[in-house]
Design a protein around this motif. Sequence first.
Motif, PDB file in Angstrom:
ATOM      1  N   SER A   1       0.822  -1.214   0.000  1.00  0.00           N
ATOM      2  CA  SER A   1       0.000   0.000   0.000  1.00  0.00           C
ATOM      3  C   SER A   1       0.851   1.256   0.000  1.00  0.00           C
ATOM      4  CB  SER A   1      -0.939  -0.011   1.211  1.00  0.00           C
ATOM      5  OG  SER A   1      -1.903  -1.030   1.088  1.00  0.00           O
ATOM      6  N   ARG A   2       1.948   1.236   0.735  1.00  0.00           N
ATOM      7  CA  ARG A   2       2.839   2.406   0.752  1.00  0.00           C
ATOM      8  C   ARG A   2       3.407   2.673  -0.648  1.00  0.00           C
ATOM      9  NH1 ARG A   2       5.474   4.874   4.837  1.00  0.00           N
ATOM     10  NH2 ARG A   2       4.983   3.153   6.275  1.00  0.00           N
ATOM     11  N   ARG A   3       3.893   1.631  -1.295  1.00  0.00           N
ATOM     12  CA  ARG A   3       4.432   1.792  -2.651  1.00  0.00           C
ATOM     13  C   ARG A   3       3.334   2.221  -3.622  1.00  0.00           C
ATOM     14  NH1 ARG A   3       7.984  -3.138  -4.647  1.00  0.00           N
ATOM     15  NH2 ARG A   3       7.923  -1.745  -6.461  1.00  0.00           N
ATOM     16  N   PHE A   4       2.144   1.661  -3.454  1.00  0.00           N
ATOM     17  CA  PHE A   4       1.018   2.009  -4.327  1.00  0.00           C
ATOM     18  C   PHE A   4       0.698   3.498  -4.218  1.00  0.00           C
ATOM     19  CE2 PHE A   4      -3.754   1.636  -5.091  1.00  0.00           C
ATOM     20  CZ  PHE A   4      -3.629   1.496  -6.468  1.00  0.00           C
ATOM     21  N   TYR A   5       0.711   4.007  -2.998  1.00  0.00           N
ATOM     22  CA  TYR A   5       0.456   5.435  -2.813  1.00  0.00           C
ATOM     23  C   TYR A   5       1.547   6.270  -3.473  1.00  0.00           C
ATOM     24  CZ  TYR A   5       0.621  10.023  -0.666  1.00  0.00           C
ATOM     25  OH  TYR A   5       0.712  11.394  -0.470  1.00  0.00           O
ATOM     26  N   VAL A   6       2.795   5.972  -3.166  1.00  0.00           N
ATOM     27  CA  VAL A   6       3.911   6.796  -3.645  1.00  0.00           C
ATOM     28  C   VAL A   6       4.048   6.731  -5.167  1.00  0.00           C
ATOM     29  CG1 VAL A   6       6.423   7.069  -3.590  1.00  0.00           C
ATOM     30  CG2 VAL A   6       5.168   6.632  -1.460  1.00  0.00           C
TER      31      VAL A   6
ATOM     32  N   ALA B   1       1.846   5.235  -7.578  1.00  0.00           N
ATOM     33  CA  ALA B   1       0.682   5.220  -8.472  1.00  0.00           C
ATOM     34  C   ALA B   1      -0.380   6.254  -8.108  1.00  0.00           C
ATOM     35  CB  ALA B   1       0.048   3.823  -8.479  1.00  0.00           C
ATOM     36  N   VAL B   2      -0.712   6.377  -6.846  1.00  0.00           N
ATOM     37  CA  VAL B   2      -1.813   7.268  -6.450  1.00  0.00           C
ATOM     38  C   VAL B   2      -1.355   8.712  -6.341  1.00  0.00           C
ATOM     39  CG1 VAL B   2      -3.498   7.762  -4.642  1.00  0.00           C
ATOM     40  CG2 VAL B   2      -3.000   5.390  -5.255  1.00  0.00           C
ATOM     41  N   ARG B   3      -0.246   8.950  -5.681  1.00  0.00           N
ATOM     42  CA  ARG B   3       0.230  10.323  -5.475  1.00  0.00           C
ATOM     43  C   ARG B   3       0.459  11.062  -6.796  1.00  0.00           C
ATOM     44  NH1 ARG B   3       2.698  13.341  -1.167  1.00  0.00           N
ATOM     45  NH2 ARG B   3       2.770  15.469  -1.977  1.00  0.00           N
ATOM     46  N   PRO B   4       1.056  10.443  -7.825  1.00  0.00           N
ATOM     47  CA  PRO B   4       1.224  11.155  -9.095  1.00  0.00           C
ATOM     48  C   PRO B   4      -0.100  11.607  -9.716  1.00  0.00           C
ATOM     49  CG  PRO B   4       2.684   9.268  -9.032  1.00  0.00           C
ATOM     50  CD  PRO B   4       1.785   9.145  -7.839  1.00  0.00           C
ATOM     51  N   VAL B   5      -1.145  10.806  -9.595  1.00  0.00           N
ATOM     52  CA  VAL B   5      -2.453  11.214 -10.123  1.00  0.00           C
ATOM     53  C   VAL B   5      -2.988  12.408  -9.346  1.00  0.00           C
ATOM     54  CG1 VAL B   5      -4.847  10.483 -10.508  1.00  0.00           C
ATOM     55  CG2 VAL B   5      -2.973   8.888 -10.944  1.00  0.00           C
TER      56      VAL B   5
ATOM     57  N   SER C   1      -4.090  13.745   3.241  1.00  0.00           N
ATOM     58  CA  SER C   1      -3.339  12.749   4.011  1.00  0.00           C
ATOM     59  C   SER C   1      -3.607  11.395   3.379  1.00  0.00           C
ATOM     60  CB  SER C   1      -3.770  12.738   5.484  1.00  0.00           C
ATOM     61  OG  SER C   1      -3.465  13.965   6.115  1.00  0.00           O
ATOM     62  N   ALA C   2      -2.685  10.459   3.590  1.00  0.00           N
ATOM     63  CA  ALA C   2      -2.832   9.124   3.018  1.00  0.00           C
ATOM     64  C   ALA C   2      -2.394   8.089   4.047  1.00  0.00           C
ATOM     65  CB  ALA C   2      -2.001   8.986   1.746  1.00  0.00           C
ATOM     66  N   ALA C   3      -3.137   6.994   4.141  1.00  0.00           N
ATOM     67  CA  ALA C   3      -2.839   5.967   5.143  1.00  0.00           C
ATOM     68  C   ALA C   3      -3.476   4.651   4.753  1.00  0.00           C
ATOM     69  CB  ALA C   3      -3.356   6.405   6.506  1.00  0.00           C
ATOM     70  N   ARG C   4      -3.037   3.597   5.425  1.00  0.00           N
ATOM     71  CA  ARG C   4      -3.726   2.305   5.351  1.00  0.00           C
ATOM     72  C   ARG C   4      -4.082   1.932   6.775  1.00  0.00           C
ATOM     73  NH1 ARG C   4      -6.916  -0.878   5.358  1.00  0.00           N
ATOM     74  NH2 ARG C   4      -6.886  -3.031   4.558  1.00  0.00           N
TER      75      ARG C   4
ATOM     76  N   ARG D   1      -4.414  -1.028  -1.670  1.00  0.00           N
ATOM     77  CA  ARG D   1      -5.547  -0.244  -1.173  1.00  0.00           C
ATOM     78  C   ARG D   1      -5.086   0.698  -0.075  1.00  0.00           C
ATOM     79  NH1 ARG D   1      -9.276  -4.134   2.586  1.00  0.00           N
ATOM     80  NH2 ARG D   1     -10.140  -2.078   2.960  1.00  0.00           N
ATOM     81  N   LEU D   2      -5.796   1.790   0.099  1.00  0.00           N
ATOM     82  CA  LEU D   2      -5.471   2.788   1.108  1.00  0.00           C
ATOM     83  C   LEU D   2      -6.597   3.793   1.218  1.00  0.00           C
ATOM     84  CD1 LEU D   2      -3.510   5.664  -0.332  1.00  0.00           C
ATOM     85  CD2 LEU D   2      -3.337   3.534  -1.603  1.00  0.00           C
TER      86      LEU D   2
END
Length: 367
Positions: A13-18, A20-24, A35-38, A61-62
């Motif tokens: 989830s951490r890698r997914f955020y950094v 894939a999700v954060r760039p969008v 803020s972002a968390a799991r 997921r997050l």
Amino acid sequence: MTTPPFIPGLDLSRRFYVEAVRPVLDEAASGMVHSAARLGSGSEVLGFDSARSADHEWGPRLQIFLTPQDAIRHGERLSTLLADRLPKTFCGYPTHFASTGEVGIGVMQMTDGPAHHRVDVTDPATWFTAQLGFDPRTDVTLADWLATPTQRLAEVTAGAVFHDGLGQLAPARANLNWYPHDLWLYLLACQWQRISQEEAFVGRCGEVDDELGSAVVAARLVRDLMRLCLLMNRRYPPYSKWLGSAFARTPQAPELTPQLTAALAATEWHAREQHLCHAYETIAALHNQLGLTDPVDPATRPYHSRPFQVLHAERFTAALTDRITDPGVRALPVIGGVDQFIDSTDVLSRPELTRAAAHATLTDPKR
């Protein structure tokens, strides 16, 4: 599809955020604070996940937290954008979660269309209230603490925060890090009280040739001793699936596990009682090491005039109760939080306690 190598869910989830999700978010909502968390439900949040976990509700997921205003204005748009822009797979795992037919349960599956992803876009107050029934960013009341299962408290205080631009997740989680001191004493006292209620029943059932009943009581006592040990170590006991895993991580597990295992494996009540007594004395010694009360004799002893060996655990209840100074906590009946209350022998034998607890719950406007 080839099964990818297992990655612990929090790392995934951490890698997914950094990656894939954060760039969008940076492209579509530049300057929007988030803020972002799991956090929340899921074996990975408590650190107990394995390759088996991938069969449902596990994967990339997050949660993305926005201000309430931004969540209302932009939450749906961002969720739709993520559905279109997220990669179909991440680290070999699908980002699309298909319904299993059970409400709220999804499983990773490939898709050619937009991903039904598990990036939940919300605001802190909405999310915390849905998880706990209250918002811990403000004061946590005595009723909040007592009415919240320890599993839920574990889910919110464990997991990982990847980014806290709002600056609200860390304080909220800190408010829930552990019970206030007097409430901790109270919950420990109530856990000892649960043990006191049933410790003589192992022998009483066996005496009338009810070895099955004796074994059931012993299993209940083993569960309560494990939960007590976790409470002593200031760790929220998880629900049954992960109770043993959490207990195994306590410093006392190497000594206690053989004793508790032997109690469960015993086929005759005298042996069962003997192994439980060893465990009682081990945990009683831990109580004294904590220094929360004056020392209490950790030795087991006869149960009044009956031929059963017990700790008389109510002695620890009394010692802990004597140290409580908060008048609100001191006034509480010795039945504990919701996890301790639901099958307490005192509650089952004293219906007025059930009625009082139900009345308090129904008249609390936040319940």
